[in-house]
Each structure stands twice: as C-alpha cells, then as structure tokens.
Design a protein around this motif. Sequence first.
Motif, PDB file in Angstrom:
ATOM      1  N   VAL A 160       0.886  -1.173   0.000  1.00 43.88           N
ATOM      2  CA  VAL A 160       0.000   0.000   0.000  1.00 43.88           C
ATOM      3  C   VAL A 160       0.916   1.212   0.000  1.00 43.88           C
ATOM      4  CG1 VAL A 160      -1.831   1.256   1.183  1.00 43.88           C
ATOM      5  CG2 VAL A 160      -1.787  -1.247   1.263  1.00 43.88           C
ATOM      6  N   ASN A 161       0.885   1.971  -1.065  1.00 38.99           N
ATOM      7  CA  ASN A 161       1.834   3.063  -1.250  1.00 38.99           C
ATOM      8  C   ASN A 161       1.192   4.161  -2.090  1.00 38.99           C
ATOM      9  OD1 ASN A 161       2.402   2.381  -4.204  1.00 38.99           O
ATOM     10  ND2 ASN A 161       2.990   0.472  -3.190  1.00 38.99           N
ATOM     11  N   GLU A 162       1.951   5.203  -2.386  1.00 39.68           N
ATOM     12  CA  GLU A 162       1.418   6.340  -3.135  1.00 39.68           C
ATOM     13  C   GLU A 162       1.621   6.226  -4.642  1.00 39.68           C
ATOM     14  OE1 GLU A 162       1.855   9.824   0.303  1.00 39.68           O
ATOM     15  OE2 GLU A 162       3.088   9.934  -1.516  1.00 39.68           O
ATOM     16  N   LEU A 163       2.213   5.146  -5.112  1.00 33.83           N
ATOM     17  CA  LEU A 163       2.572   5.060  -6.526  1.00 33.83           C
ATOM     18  C   LEU A 163       1.587   4.261  -7.364  1.00 33.83           C
ATOM     19  CD1 LEU A 163       6.426   4.439  -6.263  1.00 33.83           C
ATOM     20  CD2 LEU A 163       5.202   6.614  -6.442  1.00 33.83           C
ATOM     21  N   MET A 164       0.910   3.287  -6.784  1.00 35.91           N
ATOM     22  CA  MET A 164       0.134   2.344  -7.594  1.00 35.91           C
ATOM     23  C   MET A 164      -1.274   2.826  -7.888  1.00 35.91           C
ATOM     24  SD  MET A 164       1.630  -1.141  -5.867  1.00 35.91           S
ATOM     25  CE  MET A 164       0.989  -2.291  -7.081  1.00 35.91           C
ATOM     26  N   VAL A 165      -1.939   3.404  -6.912  1.00 35.41           N
ATOM     27  CA  VAL A 165      -3.196   4.116  -7.141  1.00 35.41           C
ATOM     28  C   VAL A 165      -3.142   5.401  -6.327  1.00 35.41           C
ATOM     29  CG1 VAL A 165      -4.598   2.066  -7.616  1.00 35.41           C
ATOM     30  CG2 VAL A 165      -4.409   2.920  -5.280  1.00 35.41           C
ATOM     31  N   ALA A 166      -3.877   6.411  -6.770  1.00 36.05           N
ATOM     32  CA  ALA A 166      -3.826   7.692  -6.068  1.00 36.05           C
ATOM     33  C   ALA A 166      -4.403   7.572  -4.662  1.00 36.05           C
ATOM     34  CB  ALA A 166      -4.573   8.761  -6.870  1.00 36.05           C
ATOM     35  N   ARG A 167      -5.527   6.844  -4.547  1.00 36.17           N
ATOM     36  CA  ARG A 167      -6.160   6.624  -3.245  1.00 36.17           C
ATOM     37  C   ARG A 167      -6.450   5.135  -3.120  1.00 36.17           C
ATOM     38  NH1 ARG A 167     -10.058  11.630  -4.470  1.00 36.17           N
ATOM     39  NH2 ARG A 167      -8.585  13.315  -4.008  1.00 36.17           N
ATOM     40  N   PRO A 168      -5.762   4.456  -2.222  1.00 36.95           N
ATOM     41  CA  PRO A 168      -5.914   3.000  -2.115  1.00 36.95           C
ATOM     42  C   PRO A 168      -7.356   2.577  -1.854  1.00 36.95           C
ATOM     43  CG  PRO A 168      -4.008   3.743  -0.869  1.00 36.95           C
ATOM     44  CD  PRO A 168      -4.739   4.976  -1.301  1.00 36.95           C
ATOM     45  N   THR A 169      -7.738   1.478  -2.479  1.00 40.54           N
ATOM     46  CA  THR A 169      -9.059   0.882  -2.277  1.00 40.54           C
ATOM     47  C   THR A 169      -8.874  -0.597  -1.980  1.00 40.54           C
ATOM     48  OG1 THR A 169      -9.403   0.226  -4.579  1.00 40.54           O
ATOM     49  CG2 THR A 169     -10.020   2.483  -3.982  1.00 40.54           C
ATOM     50  N   HIS A 170      -9.851  -1.185  -1.295  1.00 43.68           N
ATOM     51  CA  HIS A 170      -9.726  -2.598  -0.952  1.00 43.68           C
ATOM     52  C   HIS A 170      -9.709  -3.481  -2.191  1.00 43.68           C
ATOM     53  CE1 HIS A 170      -9.762  -2.543   3.411  1.00 43.68           C
ATOM     54  NE2 HIS A 170     -10.636  -1.563   3.362  1.00 43.68           N
ATOM     55  N   ARG A 171     -10.459  -3.125  -3.217  1.00 42.21           N
ATOM     56  CA  ARG A 171     -10.498  -3.998  -4.395  1.00 42.21           C
ATOM     57  C   ARG A 171      -9.150  -4.035  -5.116  1.00 42.21           C
ATOM     58  NH1 ARG A 171     -14.023  -0.739  -8.996  1.00 42.21           N
ATOM     59  NH2 ARG A 171     -13.828   1.336  -8.096  1.00 42.21           N
ATOM     60  N   HIS A 172      -8.320  -3.016  -4.900  1.00 40.46           N
ATOM     61  CA  HIS A 172      -6.982  -3.030  -5.478  1.00 40.46           C
ATOM     62  C   HIS A 172      -5.955  -3.585  -4.498  1.00 40.46           C
ATOM     63  CE1 HIS A 172      -2.975  -1.184  -6.224  1.00 40.46           C
ATOM     64  NE2 HIS A 172      -3.250  -1.502  -7.470  1.00 40.46           N
ATOM     65  N   ALA A 173      -6.032  -3.160  -3.244  1.00 42.23           N
ATOM     66  CA  ALA A 173      -4.954  -3.426  -2.294  1.00 42.23           C
ATOM     67  C   ALA A 173      -5.036  -4.778  -1.610  1.00 42.23           C
ATOM     68  CB  ALA A 173      -4.925  -2.325  -1.230  1.00 42.23           C
ATOM     69  N   ASP A 174      -6.232  -5.323  -1.436  1.00 41.44           N
ATOM     70  CA  ASP A 174      -6.350  -6.542  -0.633  1.00 41.44           C
ATOM     71  C   ASP A 174      -5.535  -7.703  -1.201  1.00 41.44           C
ATOM     72  OD1 ASP A 174      -7.950  -5.178   1.091  1.00 41.44           O
ATOM     73  OD2 ASP A 174      -9.816  -6.208   0.570  1.00 41.44           O
ATOM     74  N   ALA A 175      -5.556  -7.853  -2.510  1.00 41.95           N
ATOM     75  CA  ALA A 175      -4.789  -8.944  -3.125  1.00 41.95           C
ATOM     76  C   ALA A 175      -3.288  -8.728  -2.944  1.00 41.95           C
ATOM     77  CB  ALA A 175      -5.130  -9.059  -4.602  1.00 41.95           C
ATOM     78  N   LEU A 176      -2.849  -7.481  -2.973  1.00 42.21           N
ATOM     79  CA  LEU A 176      -1.432  -7.186  -2.784  1.00 42.21           C
ATOM     80  C   LEU A 176      -1.003  -7.440  -1.347  1.00 42.21           C
ATOM     81  CD1 LEU A 176      -1.347  -3.901  -4.873  1.00 42.21           C
ATOM     82  CD2 LEU A 176      -0.250  -6.058  -5.488  1.00 42.21           C
ATOM     83  N   ILE A 177      -1.842  -7.046  -0.400  1.00 43.08           N
ATOM     84  CA  ILE A 177      -1.539  -7.309   1.006  1.00 43.08           C
ATOM     85  C   ILE A 177      -1.468  -8.814   1.244  1.00 43.08           C
ATOM     86  CG2 ILE A 177      -2.451  -7.115   3.351  1.00 43.08           C
ATOM     87  CD1 ILE A 177      -3.639  -4.386   2.475  1.00 43.08           C
ATOM     88  N   ALA A 178      -2.360  -9.555   0.601  1.00 45.34           N
ATOM     89  CA  ALA A 178      -2.392 -11.011   0.784  1.00 45.34           C
ATOM     90  C   ALA A 178      -1.072 -11.659   0.388  1.00 45.34           C
ATOM     91  CB  ALA A 178      -3.548 -11.616  -0.008  1.00 45.34           C
ATOM     92  N   VAL A 179      -0.429 -11.148  -0.679  1.00 50.15           N
ATOM     93  CA  VAL A 179       0.814 -11.772  -1.147  1.00 50.15           C
ATOM     94  C   VAL A 179       2.053 -11.173  -0.510  1.00 50.15           C
ATOM     95  CG1 VAL A 179      -0.205 -12.397  -3.374  1.00 50.15           C
ATOM     96  CG2 VAL A 179       1.091 -10.261  -3.172  1.00 50.15           C
ATOM     97  N   SER A 180       1.901 -10.162   0.345  1.00 50.96           N
ATOM     98  CA  SER A 180       3.070  -9.485   0.903  1.00 50.96           C
ATOM     99  C   SER A 180       4.039 -10.419   1.630  1.00 50.96           C
ATOM    100  CB  SER A 180       2.634  -8.337   1.819  1.00 50.96           C
ATOM    101  OG  SER A 180       1.882  -8.800   2.923  1.00 50.96           O
TER     102      SER A 180
END
Length: 428
Positions: free
Chosen positions: A14-34
């Motif tokens: 979860v960072n400032e580069l991938m989407v302007a304002r983080p959302t669960h539909r974008h970030a949850d999968a990334l957090i899962a693989v962290s």
Amino acid sequence: MRRDHPLLILGNFVNELMVARPTHRHADALIAVSPRKIWLTRPGDVLVTPRPVPGALLDYACGLLGFSPEDVTRLDAPTPNLETLTAAVRRDGLVDRLRAELAERPGARLQAFAQDRPALSLAAELGVPVEGYGPDGVPDGATDAVYRMNTKPGFRDVAQECGIRVAHGFTCATEEDLAAGLRKVLAERGGAVVKPARGSNGYGVAFWDADDLPELDSRLAAYVADLAEQPVGWVVEERLDLTRVVTVEMEVDDDGPRVLHVGEMRTPNGSFSGQVTPLVAGTAAVGELTEGGLALGRYLHRVGYRGPFDIDGGITADDTLYATESNVRKTGCTYLDLLVRRLLGEEGAGGAVWLADSRPGTADLDFASGLERIRRAGLAFAPGARRGVVLTADTLAVDGKWRYLILATSHDEVDATEAALAGLLGLG
C-alpha cells in the motif's frame, strides 16, 4: 545475487505510486501476497509486512533457502484502513523498535517495494540509506520521476521522448476531455481503452467498442462513478488486437540500466496472473522491447533513479510492439527473478525456463498438505536441483489460490510439470 550488508525490507504494497487513493479492491490482493517478501531475505535482515508470514510458508521458504526462521527479524504492521505501511509502522509504535534493530546492524540499508515519499521519509527518520543510493540519499529528481512514470500520462510522454511506440491516444484531465477523447478514438479507430491516470494491476481499466457510442454518456457516467474515490485524470488509447502480452524486467544501478529478463505474461480477464520466461515463441519484437527498456533506463539513470522497473507491452498479429505502461518499483516478477537467480545461481538462471502463476484449486487442502503432495510426487524443487515446483506464497485463506513457480530446462518440461501440478492440487 550476493550482498554483504543486511536489509530492512519494507513490504509497502500500500503506497502512493500504484493508485492515487488505495481501495480494498486493489490493495487486498497485494496485502495477501506481501509475505512472499520472505524469499528476498537473508540471515540478519529485518522484514516488515502488512500481513504476517504464515508459519508453513515461513518454515518452507527458510528451509529451502538454507537458514532458520529465527535468523530473520519479522515485524507486521497491518493496514486494514489502507494507510501506507509507513503510517502503520508509526501507528503501531514500531519506529523505536526498528531503530534499535538497525543499531545492531551496521551498514544496513532499506529496500522498499515502492520508493514513495513515505518510505523515503521513514528511511531518513531511521537514519538508514536506501538501497542503491549513495550517502546523499535519493535525489529529488529521481523521486519526481518515479511519481511521474507510475502514471499513464507520464509514461506516454517519456516513452515518446525515448522513441518507444505507444498506442494512439489522448491524456484527459477532465470528464469533458474524457468524453471527447473517447468519442474521437471510437469514431476513428473502432475500439478504445480507458485507464485512470494512476492505476496498476488492471485497476480501473475499461474496454469500449464503437457499438457503445449511442449510450456512451450513460455508460461513461457509470464508469466515472465507479472510480469516484480517485481524482480525475485518464488516458484514452486505441484498443489494439494484441496476440501476446510481454514484459521486460530491468534494473538501474550506478553503471546504468541492464535487462534482467523478458517474459510473456498470462493475463486472464485483463489482469496479470503470471508469466513464462523466456517467451514460448521467438519474435523480433523482443529486441525492440529490450531496446525500449534500455532507453527508458537511461532516462531514469540520468535523473538519479536506482532500482528495478519494467515496461509492459503488447504484440499485434503483424509483430508490431506497443508499450502500454511502466512500473518504476518492484513488480510481481522482481522477486521471482531474484528467487530464480538465488536458487539456480547466476549462470544456471541464464539458461533456465520458468513459469509463475496463481490459480484456484481444491478447497480441502492447506498449504502444508499441498506441499506434501508435491513432494511425494517428486515435483518439489530441492537445493542444487535444476527443475521443480516452488510454492511462492500462501493466500489460500484469502483467495483460494495456489501461487507457484516452476523451474525447468524447456517449455515442454514446464508444461508437463504444470499439468501434473494441476492434477495434484485440482487447479482450475
């Protein structure tokens, strides 16, 4: 790759580069693989992730890499409200803990998934240099370029400056610009793709055809409303009939850019799931792709950036390459490239064929049970081997997917191994 210094590895998915304002539909999968960051660690490192490394994955990865789980200090800072990992570290009172850990590790450096300003601020607060940079730190010009290049308009502008082919299209700063640009591309080219200015992993990408023109206003209003949490700004491009989706993984160091690998991506439903390296079938477009990567790498080197990046693109039926985006950060294949080199050695990795993917499987297996099946079948990779299966992450409780890497010496061997693996794990 060998290194002689410890790392503070920051899994700031979860960072400032991938989407302007983080959302669960974008970030949850990334957090899962962290937790896959465990594959990048060595004894003495400190690993910070938004999700703890599951025990079975931890024991398996450390065993395969040849050290004890206790050799790596692991801290987790959950981000349920999708604040940056840096904010979560501060919220959870981990700054002093990290400072104490680093005091015991002279020469340690910070390695972030994304070099955004919060991560750089944390590095400065901890007094730890960022990996790849000298004592003067990260130049402002490099940070500005990182933020610019991780937008679709920024990439289009720099790509054209570097002579990299991109699809016909427009940058749209307002909803009115978007409507006008979309109408123009549809009328002239018959198909269009709309992308948010800052978005990754397929987030917010929508495809349009000329048949949509009669109801364009209502459809466009629904699309914009669906992304209402994001600031305005889009790119509209001609929709191309791509037969292959490819990527070149790059790295920039003090000597300049270098190619790590070229791969062919698997993109079911328009989203990345995995890739095959090298390409199954050769194409002259590979040379153009690598030249484009080197050109963009020279630009990033000039502005002072040091670290990984990629260029993604598509190839049409007439073998024409169009670049679609660049990710100036670690990517879904950065850690895979490092892992392949680590498992096989630099020389062995150069001649390897590998496949990585994530697919749903049978619901009655946990990670340890699936791994045991793979071992009993003789498919598991072992130290010193040239081939085999590596389970790269455990997200079964989150999305029911098996995430795997297959190492082999030919594409036929990769295909046969994947087919056998699918039978063992019930892969869909």
